[in-house]
Design a protein around this motif. Structure first.
Motif, PDB file in Angstrom:
ATOM      1  N   ARG A 122       0.820  -1.221   0.000  1.00 10.93           N
ATOM      2  CA  ARG A 122       0.000   0.000   0.000  1.00 10.93           C
ATOM      3  C   ARG A 122       0.850   1.265   0.000  1.00 10.93           C
ATOM      4  O   ARG A 122       0.383   2.310  -0.474  1.00 10.93           O
ATOM      5  CB  ARG A 122      -0.946   0.001   1.192  1.00 10.93           C
ATOM      6  CG  ARG A 122      -0.247   0.012   2.549  1.00 10.93           C
ATOM      7  CD  ARG A 122      -1.256  -0.075   3.675  1.00 10.93           C
ATOM      8  NE  ARG A 122      -0.595  -0.041   4.987  1.00 10.93           N
ATOM      9  CZ  ARG A 122      -1.252  -0.074   6.132  1.00 10.93           C
ATOM     10  NH1 ARG A 122      -2.569  -0.135   6.143  1.00 10.93           N
ATOM     11  NH2 ARG A 122      -0.592  -0.041   7.266  1.00 10.93           N
ATOM     12  N   SER A 123       2.082   1.183   0.486  1.00 13.94           N
ATOM     13  CA  SER A 123       2.938   2.372   0.506  1.00 13.94           C
ATOM     14  C   SER A 123       3.408   2.768  -0.886  1.00 13.94           C
ATOM     15  O   SER A 123       3.961   3.848  -1.075  1.00 13.94           O
ATOM     16  CB  SER A 123       4.142   2.140   1.420  1.00 13.94           C
ATOM     17  OG  SER A 123       4.996   1.149   0.882  1.00 13.94           O
ATOM     18  N   ASP A 124       3.188   1.913  -1.875  1.00 10.51           N
ATOM     19  CA  ASP A 124       3.579   2.222  -3.250  1.00 10.51           C
ATOM     20  C   ASP A 124       2.524   3.041  -3.994  1.00 10.51           C
ATOM     21  O   ASP A 124       2.728   3.385  -5.145  1.00 10.51           O
ATOM     22  CB  ASP A 124       3.846   0.926  -4.019  1.00 10.51           C
ATOM     23  CG  ASP A 124       5.162   0.272  -3.618  1.00 10.51           C
ATOM     24  OD1 ASP A 124       5.314  -0.946  -3.853  1.00 10.51           O
ATOM     25  OD2 ASP A 124       6.026   0.971  -3.057  1.00 10.51           O
ATOM     26  N   PHE A 125       1.394   3.325  -3.357  1.00  9.31           N
ATOM     27  CA  PHE A 125       0.294   3.997  -4.039  1.00  9.31           C
ATOM     28  C   PHE A 125      -0.075   5.287  -3.326  1.00  9.31           C
ATOM     29  O   PHE A 125      -0.312   5.294  -2.120  1.00  9.31           O
ATOM     30  CB  PHE A 125      -0.917   3.077  -4.135  1.00  9.31           C
ATOM     31  CG  PHE A 125      -0.665   1.844  -4.966  1.00  9.31           C
ATOM     32  CD1 PHE A 125      -0.128   0.707  -4.394  1.00  9.31           C
ATOM     33  CD2 PHE A 125      -0.961   1.837  -6.324  1.00  9.31           C
ATOM     34  CE1 PHE A 125       0.123  -0.419  -5.154  1.00  9.31           C
ATOM     35  CE2 PHE A 125      -0.718   0.714  -7.090  1.00  9.31           C
ATOM     36  CZ  PHE A 125      -0.179  -0.427  -6.512  1.00  9.31           C
ATOM     37  N   ASP A 126      -0.151   6.371  -4.086  1.00 11.59           N
ATOM     38  CA  ASP A 126      -0.469   7.682  -3.509  1.00 11.59           C
ATOM     39  C   ASP A 126      -1.922   8.100  -3.698  1.00 11.59           C
ATOM     40  O   ASP A 126      -2.414   8.957  -2.971  1.00 11.59           O
ATOM     41  CB  ASP A 126       0.417   8.755  -4.135  1.00 11.59           C
ATOM     42  CG  ASP A 126       1.828   8.731  -3.575  1.00 11.59           C
ATOM     43  OD1 ASP A 126       2.741   9.250  -4.243  1.00 11.59           O
ATOM     44  OD2 ASP A 126       2.016   8.192  -2.465  1.00 11.59           O
ATOM     45  N   TYR A 127      -2.601   7.544  -4.699  1.00 13.13           N
ATOM     46  CA  TYR A 127      -3.966   7.954  -5.001  1.00 13.13           C
ATOM     47  C   TYR A 127      -4.925   6.840  -4.577  1.00 13.13           C
ATOM     48  O   TYR A 127      -4.762   5.689  -4.988  1.00 13.13           O
ATOM     49  CB  TYR A 127      -4.125   8.239  -6.498  1.00 13.13           C
ATOM     50  CG  TYR A 127      -3.203   9.326  -6.978  1.00 13.13           C
ATOM     51  CD1 TYR A 127      -1.968   9.012  -7.535  1.00 13.13           C
ATOM     52  CD2 TYR A 127      -3.550  10.668  -6.843  1.00 13.13           C
ATOM     53  CE1 TYR A 127      -1.105   9.998  -7.965  1.00 13.13           C
ATOM     54  CE2 TYR A 127      -2.692  11.661  -7.272  1.00 13.13           C
ATOM     55  CZ  TYR A 127      -1.473  11.320  -7.824  1.00 13.13           C
ATOM     56  OH  TYR A 127      -0.622  12.307  -8.235  1.00 13.13           O
TER      57      TYR A 127
END
Length: 126
Positions: free
Chosen positions: A110-115
């Protein structure tokens, strides 16, 4: 600014099926990897499926492999999660997330996604 809106959640009996949608606006998803995550009460948010930006690669968590399918409709700028043979342990709030990555990049972190979208509830119960 990329915005994501999930829909399609609801109440379904064990063994049933649902299709979740993640509609994107503001930016075309052509260069964005999209993931589906879920969070059950009292548990951490977990990644369950991811589709690379060009649709060439998919990644699934072991818990959903063979039952869930992620796909994309470029014309509608929408990503789907087809869920079948649903189990009570699939009950959770489901989120889609996206971020700009190389064409073949996939991740369940989940830390790889900003949106992120706002989530949609899926309840599997008889």
């Amino acid at each position: 600014q990329l915005q994501l809106v999930e829909s399609g959640g609801g109440l379904v009996q064990p063994g049933g099926s649902l299709r979740l949608s993640c509609a994107a606006s503001g930016v075309a998803l052509d260069w964005y990897a999209v993931g589906w995550f879920r969070q059950a009460p009292g548990k951490e948010r977990e990644g369950i499926a991811c589709l690379s930006s060009r649709g060439s690669k998919t990644l699934y968590a072991d818990s959903v492999k063979g039952r869930f399918t992620i796909s994309k409709d470029d014309a509608k700028n929408t990503v789907y999660l087809e869920m079948s043979n649903l189990k009570s342990e699939d009950t959770a709030v489901y989120y889609c997330a996206a971020d700009n990555y190389a064409p073949s990049y996939v991740s369940l972190d989940r830390s790889d996604f900003d949106y992120w979208g706002q989530g949609t509830q899926v309840t599997v119960s008889s």
